[in-house]
Design a protein around this motif. Sequence first.
Motif, short mmCIF file in Angstrom:
data_model
loop_
_atom_site.label_atom_id
_atom_site.label_comp_id
_atom_site.label_asym_id
_atom_site.label_seq_id
_atom_site.Cartn_x
_atom_site.Cartn_y
_atom_site.Cartn_z
N TRP A 186 13.34 12.45 -1.56
CA TRP A 186 12.64 12.09 -2.79
C TRP A 186 12.18 10.64 -2.68
O TRP A 186 12.46 9.95 -1.72
N ILE A 187 11.48 10.19 -3.72
CA ILE A 187 10.98 8.82 -3.78
C ILE A 187 11.46 8.18 -5.07
O ILE A 187 11.24 8.72 -6.16
N ASP A 188 12.15 7.05 -4.96
CA ASP A 188 12.50 6.24 -6.13
C ASP A 188 11.39 5.21 -6.33
O ASP A 188 11.09 4.43 -5.42
N LEU A 189 10.78 5.22 -7.50
CA LEU A 189 9.67 4.31 -7.79
C LEU A 189 10.04 3.39 -8.94
O LEU A 189 10.47 3.85 -10.00
N THR A 190 9.91 2.09 -8.72
CA THR A 190 10.16 1.09 -9.76
C THR A 190 8.87 0.30 -9.98
O THR A 190 7.90 0.47 -9.23
N PRO A 191 8.83 -0.58 -10.97
CA PRO A 191 7.60 -1.35 -11.20
C PRO A 191 7.16 -2.18 -10.00
O PRO A 191 5.98 -2.51 -9.87
N HIS A 192 8.09 -2.53 -9.10
CA HIS A 192 7.74 -3.45 -8.02
C HIS A 192 7.91 -2.89 -6.61
O HIS A 192 7.45 -3.50 -5.65
N GLN A 193 8.60 -1.76 -6.46
CA GLN A 193 8.76 -1.25 -5.10
C GLN A 193 8.98 0.26 -5.10
O GLN A 193 9.17 0.89 -6.15
N ARG A 207 3.94 13.83 -3.25
CA ARG A 207 3.23 12.72 -2.63
C ARG A 207 2.93 12.94 -1.14
O ARG A 207 1.93 12.45 -0.63
N CYS A 208 3.80 13.67 -0.43
CA CYS A 208 3.67 13.71 1.03
C CYS A 208 2.38 14.36 1.50
O CYS A 208 1.92 14.11 2.62
N ARG A 255 -0.58 13.90 0.11
CA ARG A 255 -1.75 13.08 -0.24
C ARG A 255 -2.22 12.27 0.97
O ARG A 255 -1.41 11.75 1.74
N ASP A 256 -3.53 12.11 1.09
CA ASP A 256 -4.09 11.39 2.23
C ASP A 256 -3.60 9.95 2.30
O ASP A 256 -3.25 9.44 3.38
N GLU A 257 -3.56 9.27 1.12
CA GLU A 257 -3.18 7.86 1.13
C GLU A 257 -1.71 7.68 1.54
O GLU A 257 -1.35 6.70 2.20
N PHE A 258 -0.86 8.66 1.17
CA PHE A 258 0.54 8.59 1.58
C PHE A 258 0.67 8.85 3.07
O PHE A 258 1.42 8.17 3.78
N GLY A 259 -0.10 9.84 3.56
CA GLY A 259 -0.08 10.14 4.99
C GLY A 259 -0.54 8.98 5.85
O GLY A 259 -0.09 8.82 6.99
N ALA A 260 -1.43 8.13 5.30
CA ALA A 260 -1.91 6.97 6.06
C ALA A 260 -0.98 5.77 5.92
O ALA A 260 -0.91 4.93 6.83
N ALA A 261 -0.28 5.67 4.79
CA ALA A 261 0.53 4.47 4.51
C ALA A 261 1.72 4.34 5.46
O ALA A 261 2.04 3.23 5.92
N LEU A 262 2.37 5.45 5.79
CA LEU A 262 3.54 5.37 6.67
C LEU A 262 3.16 4.90 8.09
O LEU A 262 3.81 4.00 8.63
N GLU A 289 0.83 -1.21 0.00
CA GLU A 289 0.00 0.00 0.00
C GLU A 289 0.87 1.26 0.00
O GLU A 289 0.49 2.28 -0.60
N LEU A 290 2.04 1.19 0.66
CA LEU A 290 2.97 2.32 0.62
C LEU A 290 3.46 2.53 -0.81
O LEU A 290 3.53 3.66 -1.29
N ARG A 291 3.76 1.44 -1.50
CA ARG A 291 4.22 1.56 -2.88
C ARG A 291 3.12 2.15 -3.76
O ARG A 291 3.36 3.01 -4.62
N MET A 292 1.86 1.73 -3.54
CA MET A 292 0.74 2.27 -4.31
C MET A 292 0.53 3.76 -4.01
O MET A 292 0.24 4.55 -4.90
N ALA A 293 0.71 4.15 -2.74
CA ALA A 293 0.57 5.56 -2.37
C ALA A 293 1.66 6.39 -3.02
O ALA A 293 1.43 7.54 -3.42
N CYS A 294 2.87 5.83 -3.13
CA CYS A 294 3.97 6.54 -3.80
C CYS A 294 3.69 6.67 -5.29
O CYS A 294 4.02 7.69 -5.91
#
Length: 658
Positions: free
Chosen positions: A373-380, A311-312, A314-321, A288-293
């Motif tokens: 920052w956030i590094d985003l890949t297809p899986h994480q 991202r920081c 966004r509600d979903e990011f604030g809840a994911a951490l 869910e953290l990856r989806m929020a990112c």
Amino acid sequence: MSELGFAVAHAFSAGGALARADSGYVEREVQLRMAAAVASAIDERRALVAEAGTGVGKTFAYLVPTLLSGARALISTATKSLQDQLFLRDLPRLKDALQLPVTVALLKGRASYLCLHRMNQARQSAQLPDRWAVRTLAKVEQWAQRTRTGDLAEMEGLDERSSVIPLVTSSRENCLGAECPEYRQCHVMKARRDAMSADVVVVNHHLFFADMALRDSGVAELLPSVEVAVFDEAHQLAEAGVQFLGTTLSSGQVIDFARDMLGIGLQQARGLAPWQDLAAACDRAARELRMACAGPLREVRGTLKLRWDERCGRDEFGAALPDVAGACDAARAALDTVSEMAPDFVKLAERAGQLSALARQFGETAEPGNVRWIDLTPHQCRLVESPLDIRDALREQMAAAPKAWIFTSATLGDDERLSWFTEAAGLDDATTLRVGSPFDYAAHARLYVPRTFPKPNEPGHGPAVARLAASCARTLGGRTFVLTTTLRALQAIGEQLRADFESQGDPIQVLLQGQAPKRQLMQQFLAQPGSVLVGSQSFWEGIDVPGDALQCVLIDKLPFPPPNDPLVEARVKRLESAGRNPFAEYFVAEAAVSLKQGAGRLIRSETDRGLLVICDPRMVGMNYGRRLRLALPPMTAVGTEAEALAWLGELSAHAVPF
């Protein structure tokens, strides 16, 4: 001249040790100049920054004085493959040539060595993802019976991307240390003991900085006793340092923890805690953290670097951490109840606590002077907080104990002070040296910059690059690299090249980065001279193809740093706040260094010949183009495509057949 200086000069002379050991040895004035500067820095225990062009022989130029000095030395290079080259080829040759009784050790990070305890756990856990993983684990177990070092690089046929590798190696988080039942046979500890007793130790930049940040690789114990520290491929030092001196939390870390907890819990404490529920909660929180990112992004190719402020809020990011922290807290509470059953549970509880603390830390504001920052890949996803450079960290290390510090590379800047490197590394007071390549670029290489080409931001640019690349490759019958600045351009140009060759019935094969591991692609390129290799960032450096196998390199556009990269933005703001010009001092300087790296793939020996094409009209149409041209080796310019193809035709006529 000092005693060491005389010894170095004699070793490189026509009647010296190197000439006696190698009948093909050639004296190079530029190599001796660099070696003399290294010897002087060793004698005086000071810092030297040396840029040495292709063909100087910089490796021997720093190794010979280092070995002859008799000083204890640490040699750090950019990658594990370059470590192996130094340890297995260069140092043994020089030891024999100089007849020195020097002991040499190779030290890599934990993830490079087989962990016997985790290998046994992997076999018992029955958590292997597929039958291929089962076969790979069986091969690892067979190899484990034979290996003395446990270095996975020794194992033939092991794909570095294999899902089995994390299962049979340890990390700082999961290593049991002295509590491990296999501690006495531990390959990591043996490598560290060997390093502590050796005269020369070969490490890599990642290991060096990981130890500065975590004190976990064995370098911290080693460094105070070292009298000479050499950093080869030093142009990669700053980025390696920034990566490891910061703080990171990845969804992959949480998923790995959940997998380890489930396996060990079911093996050693089945029924004593709801291991499956706890692991599922951690796994779900990580995903869910990856989806929020990712947010609105659905398809991700490669690695995207996202701004923190995107991202920081966004509600979903604030809840994911907090969800990650809560799942890890629950896991830790359960692990604490069984901690006396096995040391694995103590370590797992520590990991859970660390992951929870990191999740809470990233929920708060960043440290002053750092960037997130956030590094985003297809899986994480990977959350990063980092300093902007390595100045303070490296200065602290250099002040701790007096020693010689040698930093060298083929590309460290485009001015006499090598400011691109020295400023970022805090080496403003270091002695600098620039020695050019001994190769005759004017006679052997041509530079073509199409003046009437579409601009890089225009729709027709990619197709025009592919068309020109196809023309060059046809003239040579392959033997061509196309280097792109983005993965998107790589795909588009590669697909168009394939379509072009197929429609014309050309037997030229297109090798595309990503379709196979880098080493395999290079083997295919060398085995099949009728090939075009299209690669992005990882092919701009560290590739050595001497001879006629590679005679044309095309670069799609000037390699400026991406302006929306969070780290780039933070560095630009710092320059602006100091009243400086970010475009000239950062963007153009970065492009000059990257351009030199890419162009350096073309001419690798005294007899190589080739054509460099830079498909960006800004190189000739903008004021900064002159600075970038001067950063390149002195190749003879050609003004038209016809002249460029005529040069390639001449090269093709004289090429040595494979």
